[in-house]
Design a protein around this motif. Structure first.
Motif, mmCIF file in Angstrom:
data_model
loop_
_atom_site.group_PDB
_atom_site.id
_atom_site.type_symbol
_atom_site.label_atom_id
_atom_site.label_comp_id
_atom_site.label_asym_id
_atom_site.label_seq_id
_atom_site.Cartn_x
_atom_site.Cartn_y
_atom_site.Cartn_z
ATOM 1 N N ASN A 7 11.012 -4.712 -5.812
ATOM 2 C CA ASN A 7 9.534 -3.654 -6.989
ATOM 3 C C ASN A 7 8.784 -5.029 -7.534
ATOM 4 N N PHE A 10 6.469 -5.660 -4.343
ATOM 5 C CA PHE A 10 5.958 -4.011 -4.136
ATOM 6 C C PHE A 10 4.734 -4.097 -4.338
ATOM 7 N N GLU A 11 4.960 -4.188 -6.089
ATOM 8 C CA GLU A 11 4.404 -3.652 -7.316
ATOM 9 C C GLU A 11 3.088 -4.721 -6.946
ATOM 10 N N SER A 13 2.134 -6.456 -4.133
ATOM 11 C CA SER A 13 1.705 -6.189 -3.047
ATOM 12 C C SER A 13 0.207 -4.779 -3.208
ATOM 13 N N GLN A 14 1.214 -3.688 -4.100
ATOM 14 C CA GLN A 14 0.233 -2.528 -4.181
ATOM 15 C C GLN A 14 -1.026 -2.505 -4.699
ATOM 16 N N TYR A 16 -2.480 -5.474 -5.340
ATOM 17 C CA TYR A 16 -3.442 -5.837 -3.935
ATOM 18 C C TYR A 16 -4.439 -5.269 -3.221
ATOM 19 N N ALA A 17 -3.692 -4.229 -3.219
ATOM 20 C CA ALA A 17 -4.067 -3.646 -1.655
ATOM 21 C C ALA A 17 -4.977 -2.285 -2.346
ATOM 22 N N ASP A 18 -4.489 -1.810 -3.520
ATOM 23 C CA ASP A 18 -5.018 -1.091 -4.060
ATOM 24 C C ASP A 18 -6.596 -1.228 -4.652
ATOM 25 N N SER A 21 -8.406 -1.489 -1.635
ATOM 26 C CA SER A 21 -9.262 -0.191 -1.408
ATOM 27 C C SER A 21 -9.944 -0.109 -2.483
#
Length: 159
Positions: A7, A10-11, A13-14, A16-18, A21
């Motif tokens: 978790n 994942f959080e 990585s999310q 950085y991706a968000d 974006s």
């Protein structure tokens, strides 16, 4: 090697991706929301970082200052329009404790001016302190260390 549970990984990585974006979409109002109220965002050349010099190209010390920059982008800065696309590598966790992560990630920013080919605009690495808040993970500090000693006339948008 630091072990994270799925978790946390994942959080992170999310996050950085968000972030990439949001900035690539040009929705500048989203940018300050990735940070804590008391935060630090600095854009600094690698040469100064490596020598321990504090001089930065941009330096903001609170979420309020980030919001001021967004206002400046929208209302007061005049420049040739361009699109910006950020590509971010997977974050590497250097330190982790309860609700706090120190991470690094490589990035590349591509710029596309109207009627021109896309070009590499800026590359470097993020050096981040991320904390868990009631609203999820947020950047407490983000140091953007860019590799080139030469940059275009100005950096308008956040990286």
């Amino acid at each position: 090697m630091i072990k994270l549970d799925f978790n946390d990984h994942f959080e992170l990585s999310q996050l950085y991706a968000d972030y990439a974006s949001a900035l690539s979409s040009g929705n500048w109002d989203l940018w300050p929301e990735f940070f804590t109220d008391e935060c630090c965002y600095r854009l600094q050349p690698r040469e100064n970082f490596d020598r321990g010099f504090p001089l930065a190209t941009l330096s903001f010390e609170s979420k309020g200052m980030l919001k001021d920059r967004v206002y400046g982008i929208r209302e007061t800065l005049f420049h040739d329009p361009y699109y910006q696309r950020i590509v971010t590598g997977a974050p590497v966790v250097r330190k982790a404790s309860e609700g706090r992560f120190e991470c690094e990630a490589n990035y590349a920013v591509f710029r596309t001016k109207l009627s021109e080919l896309s070009s590499v605009f800026n590359v470097g690495r993020y050096i981040d302190t991320i904390v868990r808040t009631p609203d999820g993970l947020k950047f407490q500090s983000r140091l953007v260390v860019y590799d080139s000693e030469m940059i275009p006339n100005s950096i308008i948008y956040p990286i």
